[in-house]
Design a protein around this motif. Sequence first.
Motif, PDB file in Angstrom:
ATOM      1  N   ASN A 105      16.116  -1.137  -2.097  1.00  0.00           N
ATOM      2  CA  ASN A 105      16.242  -2.408  -2.799  1.00  0.00           C
ATOM      3  C   ASN A 105      16.207  -3.608  -1.863  1.00  0.00           C
ATOM      4  OD1 ASN A 105      16.393  -1.331  -5.381  1.00  0.00           O
ATOM      5  ND2 ASN A 105      18.614  -1.066  -5.296  1.00  0.00           N
ATOM      6  N   SER A 106      16.439  -3.370  -0.585  1.00  0.00           N
ATOM      7  CA  SER A 106      16.462  -4.476   0.376  1.00  0.00           C
ATOM      8  C   SER A 106      15.119  -4.675   1.078  1.00  0.00           C
ATOM      9  CB  SER A 106      17.549  -4.221   1.428  1.00  0.00           C
ATOM     10  OG  SER A 106      17.188  -3.120   2.266  1.00  0.00           O
ATOM     11  N   ILE A 107      14.137  -3.828   0.765  1.00  0.00           N
ATOM     12  CA  ILE A 107      12.881  -3.820   1.522  1.00  0.00           C
ATOM     13  C   ILE A 107      11.717  -4.317   0.679  1.00  0.00           C
ATOM     14  CG2 ILE A 107      11.133  -2.184   2.375  1.00  0.00           C
ATOM     15  CD1 ILE A 107      13.305  -0.731   3.812  1.00  0.00           C
ATOM     16  N   TYR A 108      10.815  -5.014   1.344  1.00  0.00           N
ATOM     17  CA  TYR A 108       9.540  -5.388   0.747  1.00  0.00           C
ATOM     18  C   TYR A 108       8.447  -4.551   1.415  1.00  0.00           C
ATOM     19  CZ  TYR A 108      11.683  -9.347  -1.599  1.00  0.00           C
ATOM     20  OH  TYR A 108      12.454 -10.142  -2.419  1.00  0.00           O
ATOM     21  N   VAL A 165      -1.628   9.196   6.974  1.00  0.00           N
ATOM     22  CA  VAL A 165      -0.298   8.600   6.869  1.00  0.00           C
ATOM     23  C   VAL A 165      -0.328   7.465   5.854  1.00  0.00           C
ATOM     24  CG1 VAL A 165       0.407   9.198   9.217  1.00  0.00           C
ATOM     25  CG2 VAL A 165      -0.793   7.044   8.805  1.00  0.00           C
ATOM     26  N   ASP A 166       0.837   7.138   5.328  1.00  0.00           N
ATOM     27  CA  ASP A 166       0.974   6.082   4.336  1.00  0.00           C
ATOM     28  C   ASP A 166       1.393   4.794   5.039  1.00  0.00           C
ATOM     29  OD1 ASP A 166       1.574   4.405   2.254  1.00  0.00           O
ATOM     30  OD2 ASP A 166       2.621   5.913   1.069  1.00  0.00           O
ATOM     31  N   ILE A 167       0.423   3.955   5.366  1.00  0.00           N
ATOM     32  CA  ILE A 167       0.700   2.704   6.062  1.00  0.00           C
ATOM     33  C   ILE A 167       1.573   1.789   5.207  1.00  0.00           C
ATOM     34  CG2 ILE A 167      -0.332   0.641   7.088  1.00  0.00           C
ATOM     35  CD1 ILE A 167      -0.997   3.076   8.690  1.00  0.00           C
ATOM     36  N   ALA A 168       1.203   1.642   3.938  1.00  0.00           N
ATOM     37  CA  ALA A 168       1.899   0.688   3.066  1.00  0.00           C
ATOM     38  C   ALA A 168       3.386   0.998   2.963  1.00  0.00           C
ATOM     39  CB  ALA A 168       1.251   0.691   1.681  1.00  0.00           C
ATOM     40  N   PHE A 169       3.731   2.266   2.908  1.00  0.00           N
ATOM     41  CA  PHE A 169       5.140   2.642   2.791  1.00  0.00           C
ATOM     42  C   PHE A 169       5.879   2.462   4.113  1.00  0.00           C
ATOM     43  CE2 PHE A 169       8.682   5.572   2.979  1.00  0.00           C
ATOM     44  CZ  PHE A 169       9.361   5.258   1.813  1.00  0.00           C
ATOM     45  N   ASN A 170       5.244   2.835   5.210  1.00  0.00           N
ATOM     46  CA  ASN A 170       5.952   2.903   6.491  1.00  0.00           C
ATOM     47  C   ASN A 170       6.063   1.583   7.236  1.00  0.00           C
ATOM     48  OD1 ASN A 170       6.738   5.819   7.387  1.00  0.00           O
ATOM     49  ND2 ASN A 170       4.772   6.046   6.343  1.00  0.00           N
ATOM     50  N   ILE A 171       5.177   0.636   6.947  1.00  0.00           N
ATOM     51  CA  ILE A 171       5.169  -0.618   7.698  1.00  0.00           C
ATOM     52  C   ILE A 171       6.550  -1.282   7.780  1.00  0.00           C
ATOM     53  CG2 ILE A 171       4.455  -3.047   7.427  1.00  0.00           C
ATOM     54  CD1 ILE A 171       2.598  -1.537   9.187  1.00  0.00           C
ATOM     55  N   PRO A 172       7.273  -1.468   6.678  1.00  0.00           N
ATOM     56  CA  PRO A 172       8.567  -2.158   6.809  1.00  0.00           C
ATOM     57  C   PRO A 172       9.590  -1.410   7.659  1.00  0.00           C
ATOM     58  CG  PRO A 172       8.315  -1.244   4.593  1.00  0.00           C
ATOM     59  CD  PRO A 172       6.984  -1.130   5.268  1.00  0.00           C
ATOM     60  N   PHE A 173       9.396  -0.110   7.850  1.00  0.00           N
ATOM     61  CA  PHE A 173      10.344   0.671   8.639  1.00  0.00           C
ATOM     62  C   PHE A 173      10.054   0.605  10.133  1.00  0.00           C
ATOM     63  CE2 PHE A 173      10.308   2.534   4.415  1.00  0.00           C
ATOM     64  CZ  PHE A 173      11.659   2.544   4.108  1.00  0.00           C
ATOM     65  N   ILE A 174       8.797   0.362  10.500  1.00  0.00           N
ATOM     66  CA  ILE A 174       8.459   0.366  11.922  1.00  0.00           C
ATOM     67  C   ILE A 174       8.416  -1.027  12.527  1.00  0.00           C
ATOM     68  CG2 ILE A 174       7.168   2.517  11.704  1.00  0.00           C
ATOM     69  CD1 ILE A 174       4.591   0.883  11.912  1.00  0.00           C
ATOM     70  N   LEU A 175       8.402  -2.078  11.683  1.00  0.00           N
ATOM     71  CA  LEU A 175       8.452  -3.435  12.209  1.00  0.00           C
ATOM     72  C   LEU A 175       9.871  -3.743  12.682  1.00  0.00           C
ATOM     73  CD1 LEU A 175       6.345  -5.385   9.557  1.00  0.00           C
ATOM     74  CD2 LEU A 175       5.638  -4.726  11.862  1.00  0.00           C
ATOM     75  N   LYS A 176       9.960  -4.372  13.818  1.00  0.00           N
ATOM     76  CA  LYS A 176      11.284  -4.703  14.367  1.00  0.00           C
ATOM     77  C   LYS A 176      12.015  -5.706  13.476  1.00  0.00           C
ATOM     78  CE  LYS A 176      11.252  -2.193  18.121  1.00  0.00           C
ATOM     79  NZ  LYS A 176      12.226  -1.089  18.301  1.00  0.00           N
ATOM     80  N   ASN A 177      11.259  -6.693  12.986  1.00  0.00           N
ATOM     81  CA  ASN A 177      11.862  -7.711  12.127  1.00  0.00           C
ATOM     82  C   ASN A 177      11.345  -7.509  10.710  1.00  0.00           C
ATOM     83  OD1 ASN A 177      13.203  -9.089  14.301  1.00  0.00           O
ATOM     84  ND2 ASN A 177      11.199  -9.892  14.896  1.00  0.00           N
ATOM     85  N   ARG A 178      12.197  -6.978   9.835  1.00  0.00           N
ATOM     86  CA  ARG A 178      11.784  -6.735   8.459  1.00  0.00           C
ATOM     87  C   ARG A 178      11.740  -8.047   7.686  1.00  0.00           C
ATOM     88  NH1 ARG A 178      13.201  -1.789  10.155  1.00  0.00           N
ATOM     89  NH2 ARG A 178      15.370  -2.179  10.676  1.00  0.00           N
ATOM     90  N   THR A 179      10.683  -8.195   6.886  1.00  0.00           N
ATOM     91  CA  THR A 179      10.411  -9.465   6.244  1.00  0.00           C
ATOM     92  C   THR A 179       9.891  -9.238   4.833  1.00  0.00           C
ATOM     93  OG1 THR A 179       9.092 -11.487   6.417  1.00  0.00           O
ATOM     94  CG2 THR A 179       8.095  -9.463   7.236  1.00  0.00           C
TER      95      THR A 179
END
Length: 486
Positions: A105-108, A165-179
């Motif tokens: 719920n906290s992730i885009y 791999v699922d880029i769309a799903f994983n991107i917010p988890f691997i970015l240092k600053n979640r946005t």
Amino acid sequence: MKKLFVFPLILLFSMGFAQYSVSEIPEDGYLKDFDIAVDIIRKQHPNPYRFHSKEIITRKLDSLRNEIKKDPGYINLLINNPTRIIGDGHSSFGTDSNYFEDVMNSIYYFPLSTYVHNGIIYVNGANKYAIETGSEILEINGLNADSILKRIPKAADGNIKVEDVDIAFNIPFILKNRTNDFTVKYKALNGAQKTVKINGIKYPQYYYEAKHAVLPIDLVSESYGIYGYKIDPETYYLSVKSFSYDESFFYERLKKYFQEMRNLKSKKLIIDIRNNSGGAISNVALLYSFIATDKSFNNEYKYGTQVVDINYTDYLIDPQTSQYYSDKDITDLNNFMRQRFDKGEKGDYYFGNSRLDNTYIKSYPRDGLFFDGKTMLLTNNRTFSAATYFASLFKTEKRGEIVGKETGSCSNFTTAAWFITYKLPHTKSTLSIPRTEIFFNNNDQDHVANCTGVIPDHTIKSDYFLKSLKEQKDPELEYSLKLLSQ
């Protein structure tokens, strides 16, 4: 096959049932659970140092631990969990559904569907930003494509290169600053490089977008598991997305389709095991018996492990009920293995005896409805475990040509069979690890140090892939039909 950490499917069953919050986890709980997981793997995995020495594994574990120590948190534990570095695609680190609902719920999520081919991240479908399908994503929030692919955890054996791999799903988890938004640099179809700012989306919208991507095209088979139909007057397509079926059911489904092939007088067959995560290894030979060229074929495998007993008994649960095992349950599990595994004549391995598997047939007979025409096989990085054994058997028996990508698990062995699951006490995360390895075609523990997947005879070049994607066609299937027509 188990993923390194299991997110999306769990979420589908957790909406609206949160009873506790991730905020309740003590800060030191993340490191404590990491250390417990490491201890379990070292004591319980059938061969934790198969692909890397103890020294290398220790160094990598220390590096992961330091990442969690610098930023203790739920996402950081999932991204840096210890199953990442042992090279076993069957070992998995799962989430607690209630805790992860807070995280979700906290992730885009990244709003563009993507597909990775030959190291290039392609836009894989229509979108409101008018970025054309087939455009190449170069950067997301300053992170280039190569770095993105390196950072995403992958489920694979050894050092097999994985790009499914699922880029769309994983991107917010691997970015240092979640946005909640993303700056994307991409190369359009005309070659022009452009930069655009796009808005992140919540999980329900991400799920919707994923289902409306161009690839994969064959969604019917994903739902049915086994599905076949006539492609053209001479060619039949059979998709098998799992071997996890009761043998009687599996045989009835196969019999239906191979009878249909015979009625249609089909001369060519394409078998698709892309995204097949495996299942019962006995079903592998059953499927192959329908395409065997000889009256019988060699179906040879054996089970082995260095760890017969359950050495780490704390936090052990029944994965179906989440109930902790009693002392009697653990005794029963140990007795099961002790009765079925004998110490090898040399070394520290135990191998399965004749009591282990009453479905094992070494010289397997061909089925009466066998197909003897020209046959091709489609594979990808998500062809895993028992499905890799089918690809290996197909190649060993020289039954036809393989089109697609290298399988995600080793061609000569896999870790699988029985699994044990632990619920870690502080984060309620689950750690699942296999109890045995399975060696294929006369291979044993002395001959599997070098792991590669089953290598296809034909891979799809980028220009052919892009053309198919723009035309909304299945690249591997189209190329297989091209080869069959020659």
